[in-house]
Design a protein around this motif. Structure first.
Motif, PDB file in Angstrom:
ATOM      1  N   VAL A  20      -4.714  -5.862   5.916  1.00 35.63           N
ATOM      2  CA  VAL A  20      -4.532  -4.791   6.648  1.00 35.63           C
ATOM      3  C   VAL A  20      -5.020  -3.697   5.558  1.00 35.63           C
ATOM      4  N   ILE A  72     -13.639   4.357   8.379  1.00 32.78           N
ATOM      5  CA  ILE A  72     -13.553   2.994   8.664  1.00 32.78           C
ATOM      6  C   ILE A  72     -15.217   2.756   9.101  1.00 32.78           C
ATOM      7  N   TYR A  84      -5.881   0.577   5.169  1.00 29.42           N
ATOM      8  CA  TYR A  84      -5.669   1.676   5.688  1.00 29.42           C
ATOM      9  C   TYR A  84      -6.502   2.769   5.401  1.00 29.42           C
ATOM     10  N   ILE A 133      -6.545  -4.316  10.979  1.00 30.34           N
ATOM     11  CA  ILE A 133      -5.707  -5.551  11.017  1.00 30.34           C
ATOM     12  C   ILE A 133      -6.778  -6.469  10.906  1.00 30.34           C
ATOM     13  N   ALA A 149       0.837  -1.195  -0.146  1.00 27.31           N
ATOM     14  CA  ALA A 149       0.026   0.079  -0.046  1.00 27.31           C
ATOM     15  C   ALA A 149       0.996   1.138   0.073  1.00 27.31           C
ATOM     16  N   SER A 150       0.579   2.405  -0.630  1.00 30.07           N
ATOM     17  CA  SER A 150       1.242   3.601  -0.775  1.00 30.07           C
ATOM     18  C   SER A 150       0.568   4.548   0.028  1.00 30.07           C
ATOM     19  N   THR A 151       1.036   4.588   1.165  1.00 37.26           N
ATOM     20  CA  THR A 151       0.158   5.415   2.248  1.00 37.26           C
ATOM     21  C   THR A 151       0.828   6.722   2.562  1.00 37.26           C
ATOM     22  N   VAL A 197      -8.286  -2.337  15.355  1.00 39.23           N
ATOM     23  CA  VAL A 197      -8.289  -0.873  14.654  1.00 39.23           C
ATOM     24  C   VAL A 197      -7.095  -0.386  15.353  1.00 39.23           C
ATOM     25  N   ALA A 198      -6.093   0.171  14.520  1.00 39.10           N
ATOM     26  CA  ALA A 198      -5.152   0.908  15.237  1.00 39.10           C
ATOM     27  C   ALA A 198      -4.403   2.052  14.375  1.00 39.10           C
ATOM     28  N   LYS A 199      -4.057   2.985  15.228  1.00 38.99           N
ATOM     29  CA  LYS A 199      -3.604   4.549  14.652  1.00 38.99           C
ATOM     30  C   LYS A 199      -2.286   4.201  14.362  1.00 38.99           C
ATOM     31  N   VAL A 200      -1.817   4.431  13.178  1.00 40.25           N
ATOM     32  CA  VAL A 200      -0.540   4.366  12.597  1.00 40.25           C
ATOM     33  C   VAL A 200       0.212   5.602  13.010  1.00 40.25           C
ATOM     34  N   PHE A 226       4.922 -12.639  -1.070  1.00 42.66           N
ATOM     35  CA  PHE A 226       4.272 -11.309  -0.124  1.00 42.66           C
ATOM     36  C   PHE A 226       3.840 -11.790   1.225  1.00 42.66           C
ATOM     37  N   GLU A 240      -3.182  -4.334   2.065  1.00 42.07           N
ATOM     38  CA  GLU A 240      -2.158  -5.217   1.951  1.00 42.07           C
ATOM     39  C   GLU A 240      -2.536  -6.778   2.383  1.00 42.07           C
ATOM     40  N   ARG A 283       5.071  -0.278   9.822  1.00 45.24           N
ATOM     41  CA  ARG A 283       4.379   0.485  10.449  1.00 45.24           C
ATOM     42  C   ARG A 283       4.125   0.083  11.838  1.00 45.24           C
ATOM     43  N   VAL A 284       4.310   1.243  12.739  1.00 48.57           N
ATOM     44  CA  VAL A 284       3.810   1.020  14.044  1.00 48.57           C
ATOM     45  C   VAL A 284       2.688   1.653  14.650  1.00 48.57           C
ATOM     46  N   ALA A 285       1.787   0.930  15.147  1.00 46.60           N
ATOM     47  CA  ALA A 285       0.479   1.544  15.107  1.00 46.60           C
ATOM     48  C   ALA A 285      -0.010   1.242  16.827  1.00 46.60           C
ATOM     49  N   LYS A 286      -0.956   2.052  17.351  1.00 42.65           N
ATOM     50  CA  LYS A 286      -1.541   1.843  18.608  1.00 42.65           C
ATOM     51  C   LYS A 286      -2.630   1.256  18.407  1.00 42.65           C
ATOM     52  N   VAL A 287      -3.087   0.071  18.766  1.00 43.58           N
ATOM     53  CA  VAL A 287      -4.311  -0.686  18.918  1.00 43.58           C
ATOM     54  C   VAL A 287      -5.085  -0.106  19.760  1.00 43.58           C
ATOM     55  N   GLU A 288      -6.394   0.434  19.270  1.00 41.73           N
ATOM     56  CA  GLU A 288      -7.193   1.185  20.000  1.00 41.73           C
ATOM     57  C   GLU A 288      -8.559   0.425  20.473  1.00 41.73           C
ATOM     58  N   ARG A 289      -8.997  -0.554  19.621  1.00 42.63           N
ATOM     59  CA  ARG A 289      -9.933  -1.456  19.892  1.00 42.63           C
ATOM     60  C   ARG A 289      -9.827  -2.759  19.055  1.00 42.63           C
ATOM     61  N   TYR A 292      -2.342   7.866  10.298  1.00 47.05           N
ATOM     62  CA  TYR A 292      -3.822   7.324   9.610  1.00 47.05           C
ATOM     63  C   TYR A 292      -3.907   6.242  10.376  1.00 47.05           C
ATOM     64  N   TYR A 293      -5.173   5.276   9.922  1.00 53.40           N
ATOM     65  CA  TYR A 293      -5.400   4.293  10.576  1.00 53.40           C
ATOM     66  C   TYR A 293      -5.324   2.775   9.817  1.00 53.40           C
ATOM     67  N   ALA A 294      -5.344   1.870  10.679  1.00 47.55           N
ATOM     68  CA  ALA A 294      -5.284   0.756   9.887  1.00 47.55           C
ATOM     69  C   ALA A 294      -6.216  -0.404  10.661  1.00 47.55           C
ATOM     70  N   ILE A 304       2.902 -10.740   5.376  1.00 46.45           N
ATOM     71  CA  ILE A 304       2.561  -9.637   6.615  1.00 46.45           C
ATOM     72  C   ILE A 304       2.830 -10.315   7.873  1.00 46.45           C
TER      73      ILE A 304
END
Lengths: 115, 115
Positions: free
Chosen positions: A64, A73, A66, A18, A7-9, A101-104, B60, A52, B100-106, A14-16, B62
């Motif tokens: 995942v 979302i 984005y 997973i 993915a070209s982010t 759901v995570a904030k990158v 590929f 991805e 990508r490093v992300a904070k999981v919120e839910r 931004y949000y992911a 993940i």
């Protein structure tokens, strides 16, 4: 060398979403067609940034997606066709899944010698 | 039905490191052995919560690892053996990767009819 799977982010934040899932043995063709359709449909949503996806021969996969925002979302989750396909997936295609759901916050790419 | 591929994570918040990578054609055995060793070594780190990984036949993949804190991620990144294996990976095993490093919120799991 295949780079199209990435993915070209933009720059974070931004949000992911997973999505880790274990496929069962049923409905391979219908599942594949629905997966492709969902990727196409997601890509048309406002706030979609990219996706991805990888699945091994054991049927365990990670997708995942984005998104620009939590509201993007939520809008995708409430899309009528997506909701119907998720219902189908729960009933027929997945033994189990986990959604996070995570904030990158930061991101980088390689190979680069300084990482 | 295989459930062991899923990470058993606590209630959010916690952190996710999303590692998307395209393998090249080289070093399959050495890569496999190093991957297994890194999974074992990561699991011994303070603050490690779990890992999920999938790679398709196209190379590929993940891998998402889950951590209690940013400091736990930093400590793992600075681990000497991990650092050496990453250097090897950049040189020999990966055509490209995105981290990508992300904070999981839910988070939630399924299949469940109310999701």
């Amino acid at each position: 060398m295949t780079l199209t799977a990435f993915a070209s982010t933009p720059e974070p934040p931004y949000y992911a979403v997973i999505f880790a899932s274990q496929r069962g043995d049923t409905g391979a063709l219908a599942y594949y067609e629905a997966s492709q359709r969902m990727l196409d449909l997601a890509a048309q949503q406002a706030g979609f940034l990219g996706v991805e996806t990888a699945r091994g021969a054991d049927g365990f996969g990670i997708t995942v997606s984005y998104w620009e925002s939590e509201s993007a979302i939520a809008a995708w989750k409430n899309d009528a066709e997506h909701t119907e396909v998720r219902r189908h997936g729960r009933l027929e295609w997945y033994d189990h899944f986990e959604i996070r759901v995570a904030k990158v916050e930061r991101a980088y790419a390689g190979p680069r010698a300084d990482r």
